[in-house]
Structures are given as structure tokens and as C-alpha cells.
Scaffold this active site. Structure first.
Site, PDB file in Angstrom:
ATOM      1  N   GLU A  40     -10.737 -33.270 -59.245  1.00 48.66           N
ATOM      2  CA  GLU A  40      -9.652 -34.103 -58.743  1.00 48.66           C
ATOM      3  C   GLU A  40     -10.205 -35.501 -58.460  1.00 48.66           C
ATOM      4  O   GLU A  40     -11.340 -35.659 -58.022  1.00 48.66           O
ATOM      5  CB  GLU A  40      -9.102 -33.485 -57.453  1.00 48.66           C
ATOM      6  CG  GLU A  40      -7.905 -34.184 -56.860  1.00 48.66           C
ATOM      7  CD  GLU A  40      -7.391 -33.499 -55.608  1.00 48.66           C
ATOM      8  OE1 GLU A  40      -6.223 -33.704 -55.274  1.00 48.66           O
ATOM      9  OE2 GLU A  40      -8.164 -32.749 -54.960  1.00 48.66           O
ATOM     10  N   LYS A 111       0.501 -32.815 -59.334  1.00 47.70           N
ATOM     11  CA  LYS A 111       0.240 -31.889 -58.226  1.00 47.70           C
ATOM     12  C   LYS A 111       1.498 -31.640 -57.394  1.00 47.70           C
ATOM     13  O   LYS A 111       2.149 -32.575 -56.927  1.00 47.70           O
ATOM     14  CB  LYS A 111      -0.868 -32.470 -57.351  1.00 47.70           C
ATOM     15  CG  LYS A 111      -1.334 -31.585 -56.217  1.00 47.70           C
ATOM     16  CD  LYS A 111      -2.454 -32.278 -55.444  1.00 47.70           C
ATOM     17  CE  LYS A 111      -2.947 -31.474 -54.282  1.00 47.70           C
ATOM     18  NZ  LYS A 111      -3.995 -32.211 -53.513  1.00 47.70           N
ATOM     19  N   CYS A 153      -6.382 -28.380 -56.420  1.00 48.27           N
ATOM     20  CA  CYS A 153      -6.868 -28.320 -55.041  1.00 48.27           C
ATOM     21  C   CYS A 153      -5.961 -27.525 -54.097  1.00 48.27           C
ATOM     22  O   CYS A 153      -6.012 -26.305 -54.062  1.00 48.27           O
ATOM     23  CB  CYS A 153      -7.129 -29.729 -54.532  1.00 48.27           C
ATOM     24  SG  CYS A 153      -8.277 -29.781 -53.121  1.00 48.27           S
TER      25      CYS A 153
END
Length: 279
Positions: A40, A111, A153
Site C-alpha cells: 500500500e 479500497k 490493508c
């Protein structure tokens, strides 16, 4: 299919980060890897949210994306990397991009789950202040009988997302590029959650992580790893290494694990017994 999981310590400089990416890509190519997975914020990790949003670009015209395209073509390497994509106004998307060996974009994932958390003994992070959440599940064929499911994440804490990718998209390989905080990593959340997602979905997990200190205010846990469908960590990097770890993925192992423990069938029986299919 041979893959490399990459680890780095990104900073607020495209040039510095790309020089590291170039080194990792060269090494992956020398090791005959088909694909490189980067963390990321692999392109840029700002010291402030304003700095992050200011450098965000649209994918189609991004000079940063163009450099990644060049690397993919130069090394005939599929690459998964992350950057902030312009969303208009004062916010950006936290976007994962997958390139094929010709440098063409195969998939783009924005995301979904944004990290708005006061970490115990750690930083207060509110990603939604400067990030627009995505709304789509994304997967793509990456060859070698593998379908890649894209997550990032904080998504790791939401198992239903992984189950949807497996059962609705046919995924057997997940990417989890991350900048995991040090306190949560030290508490065991990183390795525990990654192994859980691998075991319950009987799939490979590739978790590329940021590592070490980025600035006075930001530090990441590291420990990038690859986990097989039985939950075994088959490759791992340390807490502050800038390097790659390599694994040969075996689609027959996925098939074997799923045949020996057919949780997909048992899942349907359970859903019917509980009446979940009717809700």
C-alpha cells in the site's frame, strides 16, 4: 506461477520510492518471477493528508503509472502496486492497480474499508478525512490457473469481503498490500488475520507490507509474507527489510486442500439449515 512479495519504506518522494521499486522489479525478473506484489502507498506516502491528496493523479494520465507501465514491459512482469488516485475536490482514492507484462491495466481496486481508528499506544488515523471509499469487489485472471482478488490493508478485518470474492468471483489468490501499524502488528493481528483469511478461503494470500519508519509520525510493522491455502507461511520478510521474498504457487495445492476439506459444500448446507439463503 512464481511470484515475489515486495517490502519497502515509502516516503513523500515519487523519485525515491520508484528507485526502490525499480530495484525490486529487477530482482524479481532475475529470479524468473511472473508477478511482483508491492505494498500500500508504494508510490507515495505523505507526511500529511494534504500532501497525499495534492500529488494524486488520474490513472489514465498519471506519470507515476506510466513509470510502472514501463517497468512491467521492461521486465515482462505483472505488477500489483498502490497509489492515491485523484477523486476530485479535497479527497483521493486509495487505489491498487494490477498491470500485465505488457504494461496494460488489468484491474483497478479502490479500497472499500477506510482506516478510521485510534490505535492503542499508537497513532490516531482517520483515512476518511482525505480518502473516498470504493464500492466494488474486484478480481482478475493473472495466469497459472489463478484468479486474484484485490483487497487492501484494513479490508483484512472484514472476512465477508474475502468470502464474496472466493464464492462469487472464483478467487484462489488474494493480494493484501498494507501499511500495517506497528502496535497492531506487534499484538499479533497481522499474522493471525492473514492466516485466518487463507485458511477459511483455502487460498493463497500475498501480503506486501510497508516496513520501518517513514517519518517522525509514521512507522509500519513490516513482515511481508505469502501464506498457502493450508495456512502455512511459506515466505516472509523481516520488520525493516527492503527486499523481495519468492514463492512458487501451486494450483494443485489449492484443489487438494479444497477437496480434502470441502467447506464450500458444508457452507451451503449450513446456510440452508440456518435459513440464510432466504434472507
Amino acid at each position: 506461477m512464481r511470484i515475489a512479495v515486495g517490502q519497502m519504506t515509502s516516503v513523500n518522494s515519487h523519485a525515491k520510492n520508484l528507485s526502490v521499486v525499480e530495484r525490486l522489479a529487477r530482482k524479481a525478473a532475475r529470479e524468473s518471477c511472473n508477478m511482483l506484489f508491492l505494498p500500500e502507498a508504494s508510490a507515495f506516502l505523505g507526511e500529511t493528508s494534504q500532501e497525499t491528496v495534492a500529488q494524486a493523479q488520474e490513472l489514465d494520465t498519471s506519470t507515476v503509472v506510466e513509470r510502472f507501465r514501463d517497468l512491467a514491459k521492461e521486465h515482462s512482469l505483472n505488477i500489483s502496486f498502490c497509489l492515491h488516485e485523484a477523486a476530485g475536490g479535497e479527497k483521493a482514492y486509495n487505489t491498487q492497480v494490477v498491470l500485465d507484462e505488457r504494461g496494460e491495466i488489468k484491474a483497478r481496486y479502490r479500497k472499500v474499508h477506510l482506516f478510521d481508528v485510534d490505535v492503542p499506544r499508537g497513532p490516531v488515523l482517520k483515512e476518511s478525512r482525505y480518502t473516498v471509499g470504493g464500492t466494488d469487489l474486484v478480481s482478475c485472471d493473472v495466469g497459472g490457473s489463478f484468479v486474484l482478488g484485490l483487497t487492501t490493508c484494513y479490508d483484512l478485518r472484514f472476512p465477508e469481503m474475502y468470502q464474496a470474492l472466493r464464492y462469487c468471483h472464483g478467487v484462489n489468490l488474494f493480494s493484501v498490500p498494507s501499511a500495517f501499524t506497528k502496535p497492531t502488528g506487534q499484538a499479533g493481528h497481522w499474522s493471525t488475520l492473514l492466516r485466518a483469511r487463507a485458511i477459511e478461503n483455502q487460498s493463497y494470500i500475498v501480503a506486501s507490507a510497508q516496513a520501518g519508519r517513514h517519518s517522525e509520525r509514521r512507522e509500519s510493522f513490516g513482515h511481508s509474507m505469502i501464506i498457502d491455502p493450508w495456512g502455512v507461511v511459506v515466505a516472509e520478510l523481516g520488520p525493516e527489510e527492503t527486499d523481495i521474498a519468492i514463492c512458487d504457487l501451486n494450483p494443485k495445492l489449492v484443489e487438494s486442500v479444497r477437496q480434502r476439506m470441502p467447506i464450500d459444500q458444508h457452507r451451503e448446507v449450513g446456510r440452508a439449515a440456518l435459513g440464510w439463503d432466504k434472507k
